[in-house]
Write a protein that holds these residues in place. Structure first.
Motif, PDB file in Angstrom:
ATOM      1  N   MET A 149      31.699  44.293  28.331  1.00  0.00           N
ATOM      2  CA  MET A 149      32.393  43.106  27.863  1.00  0.00           C
ATOM      3  C   MET A 149      32.245  41.952  28.860  1.00  0.00           C
ATOM      4  O   MET A 149      32.162  40.806  28.499  1.00  0.00           O
ATOM      5  CB  MET A 149      33.866  43.450  27.673  1.00  0.00           C
ATOM      6  N   LYS A 150      32.186  42.308  30.167  1.00  0.00           N
ATOM      7  CA  LYS A 150      32.121  41.272  31.190  1.00  0.00           C
ATOM      8  C   LYS A 150      30.864  40.420  31.010  1.00  0.00           C
ATOM      9  O   LYS A 150      29.792  40.920  30.766  1.00  0.00           O
ATOM     10  CB  LYS A 150      32.101  41.911  32.571  1.00  0.00           C
ATOM     11  N   GLY A 151      31.053  39.094  31.133  1.00  0.00           N
ATOM     12  CA  GLY A 151      29.900  38.221  31.005  1.00  0.00           C
ATOM     13  C   GLY A 151      29.732  37.689  29.596  1.00  0.00           C
ATOM     14  O   GLY A 151      29.114  36.660  29.383  1.00  0.00           O
TER      15      GLY A 151
ATOM     16  N   LYS B  69      47.434  48.178  38.532  1.00  0.00           N
ATOM     17  CA  LYS B  69      47.225  49.082  39.650  1.00  0.00           C
ATOM     18  C   LYS B  69      45.780  49.538  39.576  1.00  0.00           C
ATOM     19  O   LYS B  69      45.254  49.745  38.476  1.00  0.00           O
ATOM     20  CB  LYS B  69      48.180  50.273  39.496  1.00  0.00           C
ATOM     21  N   THR B  70      45.147  49.648  40.745  1.00  0.00           N
ATOM     22  CA  THR B  70      43.744  50.093  40.750  1.00  0.00           C
ATOM     23  C   THR B  70      43.587  51.290  41.683  1.00  0.00           C
ATOM     24  O   THR B  70      44.450  51.569  42.514  1.00  0.00           O
ATOM     25  CB  THR B  70      42.782  48.991  41.266  1.00  0.00           C
ATOM     26  N   ASP B  71      42.443  51.957  41.546  1.00  0.00           N
ATOM     27  CA  ASP B  71      42.088  52.963  42.544  1.00  0.00           C
ATOM     28  C   ASP B  71      41.527  52.237  43.760  1.00  0.00           C
ATOM     29  O   ASP B  71      41.492  50.994  43.795  1.00  0.00           O
ATOM     30  CB  ASP B  71      41.121  54.015  41.957  1.00  0.00           C
TER      31      ASP B  71
ATOM     32  N   TYR C 171      46.003  32.468  44.757  1.00  0.00           N
ATOM     33  CA  TYR C 171      46.075  31.775  43.469  1.00  0.00           C
ATOM     34  C   TYR C 171      44.801  32.125  42.712  1.00  0.00           C
ATOM     35  O   TYR C 171      43.701  31.965  43.247  1.00  0.00           O
ATOM     36  CB  TYR C 171      46.193  30.264  43.678  1.00  0.00           C
ATOM     37  N   VAL C 172      44.991  32.644  41.512  1.00  0.00           N
ATOM     38  CA  VAL C 172      43.837  33.145  40.763  1.00  0.00           C
ATOM     39  C   VAL C 172      43.843  32.611  39.325  1.00  0.00           C
ATOM     40  O   VAL C 172      44.889  32.591  38.660  1.00  0.00           O
ATOM     41  CB  VAL C 172      43.823  34.697  40.733  1.00  0.00           C
ATOM     42  N   LYS C 173      42.668  32.199  38.887  1.00  0.00           N
ATOM     43  CA  LYS C 173      42.471  31.792  37.486  1.00  0.00           C
ATOM     44  C   LYS C 173      41.781  32.952  36.783  1.00  0.00           C
ATOM     45  O   LYS C 173      40.682  33.346  37.191  1.00  0.00           O
ATOM     46  CB  LYS C 173      41.596  30.536  37.455  1.00  0.00           C
TER      47      LYS C 173
ATOM     48  N   PHE D  22      48.052  47.628  44.281  1.00  0.00           N
ATOM     49  CA  PHE D  22      48.887  47.048  43.225  1.00  0.00           C
ATOM     50  C   PHE D  22      48.696  45.537  43.231  1.00  0.00           C
ATOM     51  O   PHE D  22      48.524  44.942  44.299  1.00  0.00           O
ATOM     52  CB  PHE D  22      50.376  47.257  43.515  1.00  0.00           C
ATOM     53  N   SER D  23      48.791  44.931  42.069  1.00  0.00           N
ATOM     54  CA  SER D  23      48.879  43.470  42.038  1.00  0.00           C
ATOM     55  C   SER D  23      50.018  43.072  41.120  1.00  0.00           C
ATOM     56  O   SER D  23      50.117  43.551  39.986  1.00  0.00           O
ATOM     57  CB  SER D  23      47.577  42.843  41.532  1.00  0.00           C
ATOM     58  N   VAL D  24      50.904  42.229  41.649  1.00  0.00           N
ATOM     59  CA  VAL D  24      51.975  41.643  40.840  1.00  0.00           C
ATOM     60  C   VAL D  24      51.729  40.140  40.819  1.00  0.00           C
ATOM     61  O   VAL D  24      51.630  39.503  41.868  1.00  0.00           O
ATOM     62  CB  VAL D  24      53.370  41.952  41.431  1.00  0.00           C
TER      63      VAL D  24
ATOM     64  N   LYS E 209      37.804  37.365  50.771  1.00  0.00           N
ATOM     65  CA  LYS E 209      38.987  37.267  51.622  1.00  0.00           C
ATOM     66  C   LYS E 209      40.015  38.314  51.189  1.00  0.00           C
ATOM     67  O   LYS E 209      40.559  39.052  52.008  1.00  0.00           O
ATOM     68  CB  LYS E 209      39.543  35.850  51.487  1.00  0.00           C
ATOM     69  N   LEU E 210      40.256  38.370  49.896  1.00  0.00           N
ATOM     70  CA  LEU E 210      41.228  39.335  49.357  1.00  0.00           C
ATOM     71  C   LEU E 210      40.897  40.759  49.784  1.00  0.00           C
ATOM     72  O   LEU E 210      41.733  41.475  50.333  1.00  0.00           O
ATOM     73  CB  LEU E 210      41.249  39.241  47.819  1.00  0.00           C
ATOM     74  N   TRP E 211      39.654  41.162  49.580  1.00  0.00           N
ATOM     75  CA  TRP E 211      39.262  42.541  49.897  1.00  0.00           C
ATOM     76  C   TRP E 211      39.300  42.803  51.401  1.00  0.00           C
ATOM     77  O   TRP E 211      39.664  43.891  51.834  1.00  0.00           O
ATOM     78  CB  TRP E 211      37.882  42.852  49.304  1.00  0.00           C
TER      79      TRP E 211
ATOM     80  N   ILE F 196      38.379  40.625  34.268  1.00  0.00           N
ATOM     81  CA  ILE F 196      39.152  39.426  33.905  1.00  0.00           C
ATOM     82  C   ILE F 196      38.814  38.242  34.817  1.00  0.00           C
ATOM     83  O   ILE F 196      39.530  37.257  34.854  1.00  0.00           O
ATOM     84  CB  ILE F 196      40.679  39.690  33.917  1.00  0.00           C
ATOM     85  N   ARG F 197      37.710  38.355  35.539  1.00  0.00           N
ATOM     86  CA  ARG F 197      37.323  37.262  36.426  1.00  0.00           C
ATOM     87  C   ARG F 197      36.878  36.038  35.619  1.00  0.00           C
ATOM     88  O   ARG F 197      36.068  36.155  34.702  1.00  0.00           O
ATOM     89  CB  ARG F 197      36.170  37.698  37.324  1.00  0.00           C
ATOM     90  N   HIS F 198      37.388  34.895  36.011  1.00  0.00           N
ATOM     91  CA  HIS F 198      36.956  33.641  35.377  1.00  0.00           C
ATOM     92  C   HIS F 198      35.785  33.078  36.171  1.00  0.00           C
ATOM     93  O   HIS F 198      35.805  33.111  37.409  1.00  0.00           O
ATOM     94  CB  HIS F 198      38.120  32.640  35.349  1.00  0.00           C
TER      95      HIS F 198
HETATM   96  C1  LIG Z   1      44.878  45.342  42.709  1.00  0.00           C
HETATM   97  C2  LIG Z   1      43.767  44.347  42.472  1.00  0.00           C
HETATM   98  C3  LIG Z   1      43.979  43.320  41.558  1.00  0.00           C
HETATM   99  C4  LIG Z   1      42.960  42.388  41.296  1.00  0.00           C
HETATM  100  N1  LIG Z   1      43.216  41.409  40.386  1.00  0.00           N
HETATM  101  C5  LIG Z   1      42.224  40.557  40.052  1.00  0.00           C
HETATM  102  C6  LIG Z   1      42.448  39.557  39.072  1.00  0.00           C
HETATM  103  O1  LIG Z   1      43.557  39.390  38.537  1.00  0.00           O
HETATM  104  N2  LIG Z   1      41.418  38.747  38.749  1.00  0.00           N
HETATM  105  C7  LIG Z   1      40.177  38.861  39.338  1.00  0.00           C
HETATM  106  O2  LIG Z   1      39.281  38.093  38.981  1.00  0.00           O
HETATM  107  N3  LIG Z   1      39.952  39.787  40.305  1.00  0.00           N
HETATM  108  C8  LIG Z   1      40.943  40.617  40.676  1.00  0.00           C
HETATM  109  N4  LIG Z   1      40.715  41.554  41.654  1.00  0.00           N
HETATM  110  C9  LIG Z   1      39.448  41.467  42.422  1.00  0.00           C
HETATM  111  C10 LIG Z   1      38.300  42.196  41.777  1.00  0.00           C
HETATM  112  O3  LIG Z   1      38.316  43.537  42.246  1.00  0.00           O
HETATM  113  C11 LIG Z   1      36.944  41.555  42.194  1.00  0.00           C
HETATM  114  O4  LIG Z   1      36.819  41.534  43.595  1.00  0.00           O
HETATM  115  C12 LIG Z   1      36.778  40.120  41.677  1.00  0.00           C
HETATM  116  O5  LIG Z   1      37.078  40.010  40.325  1.00  0.00           O
HETATM  117  C13 LIG Z   1      35.348  39.598  41.915  1.00  0.00           C
HETATM  118  O6  LIG Z   1      34.470  40.457  41.330  1.00  0.00           O
HETATM  119  P1  LIG Z   1      32.871  40.340  41.398  1.00  0.00           P
HETATM  120  O7  LIG Z   1      32.530  39.770  42.743  1.00  0.00           O
HETATM  121  O8  LIG Z   1      32.370  41.717  41.196  1.00  0.00           O
HETATM  122  O9  LIG Z   1      32.508  39.438  40.288  1.00  0.00           O
HETATM  123  C14 LIG Z   1      41.710  42.481  41.962  1.00  0.00           C
HETATM  124  C15 LIG Z   1      41.505  43.522  42.880  1.00  0.00           C
HETATM  125  C16 LIG Z   1      42.523  44.427  43.155  1.00  0.00           C
HETATM  126  C17 LIG Z   1      42.297  45.527  44.150  1.00  0.00           C
END
Ligand SMILES: Cc1cc2nc3c(=O)[nH]c(=O)nc-3n(C[C@H](O)[C@H](O)[C@H](O)COP(=O)(O)O)c2cc1C
Length: 173
Positions: free
Chosen positions: A1-3, A23-25, A82-84, A113-115, A68-70, A56-58
């Motif tokens: 579905m992505k893309g 919640k993710t692994d 802040y995420v779109k 987890f993400s809230v 940065k997040l990872w 769900i990445r935009h």
């Molecule tokens: C718990 C958790 C929640 C996440 N929530 C989102 C989100 O809401 N939207 C999003 O685009 N990526 C989210 N990510 C980050 C994705 O894992 C991923 O790094 C990001 O979508 C970029 O993916 P790509 O570089 O493979 O395109 C989340 C990751 C984790 C671990």
């Protein structure tokens, strides 16, 4: 579905009582979503469970933000962002996300987890223009240099505004 999802440019707004939870692994594969997630995004569990969270990445989101997040969460720290995000029908919604590690009894990270909550509009306006600049830096640098270019620009902005960390920068907006 992505893309395959074509952005419509139409925005969906959260209210103060809506919290989008997932919640993710440990690899970022989705293992739980709440009802709000499905109601707002239009995806159902079958679309999401077992999938990478980038489903769900935009396309307006810069790669540098997710790096940065990872970097932060893989160390066991919490991260704000802040995420779109994109909906199944191509609409989008902005959130203020708090991502935290899920630890087992040996204090090892087993998932995340993400809230996500309604962001304030001033912050959305600021981050929308910052992300446009980061995305432009990524596009100019080409695929190989994209991440470095966007990370460098992000660090420069944080530095110029006098913050000593990404976290304090985010929380000040
Ligand atoms: C718990 C958790 C929640 C996440 N929530 C989102 C989100 O809401 N939207 C999003 O685009 N990526 C989210 N990510 C980050 C994705 O894992 C991923 O790094 C990001 O979508 C970029 O993916 P790509 O570089 O493979 O395109 C989340 C990751 C984790 C671990």
């Amino acid at each position: 579905m992505k893309g395959n999802i074509v952005p419509t440019g139409r925005e969906v707004f959260l209210n103060n009582k809506e919290f989008i939870v997932s919640k993710t692994d440990i690899n970022g594969r989705i293992i739980y979503v709440n009802r709000e997630f499905m109601r707002i995004s239009g995806f159902v569990e079958a679309d999401l469970l077992g999938k990478q969270h980038n489903i769900i990445r935009h396309p307006d989101m810069p790669r540098g933000i997710f790096k940065k997040l990872w970097d932060v969460i893989a160390k066991g720290d919490e991260c704000f962002a802040y995420v779109k995000n994109i909906c199944k029908n191509g609409d989008h919604y902005w959130v203020f996300a708090n991502v935290t590690p899920d630890l087992n009894r040996h204090d090892e990270i087993v998932g995340y987890f993400s809230v996500r909550r309604k962001p304030n509009q001033q912050a959305v306006d600021y981050f929308a223009q910052l992300y446009r600049q980061l995305l432009q830096a990524e596009q100019q640098a080409g695929t190989r240099g994209a991440l470095d270019a966007s990370s460098a620009l992000l660090n420069q902005v944080i530095d110029e505004q006098g913050f000593d960390s990404y976290e304090s920068f985010i929380l000040s907006h």
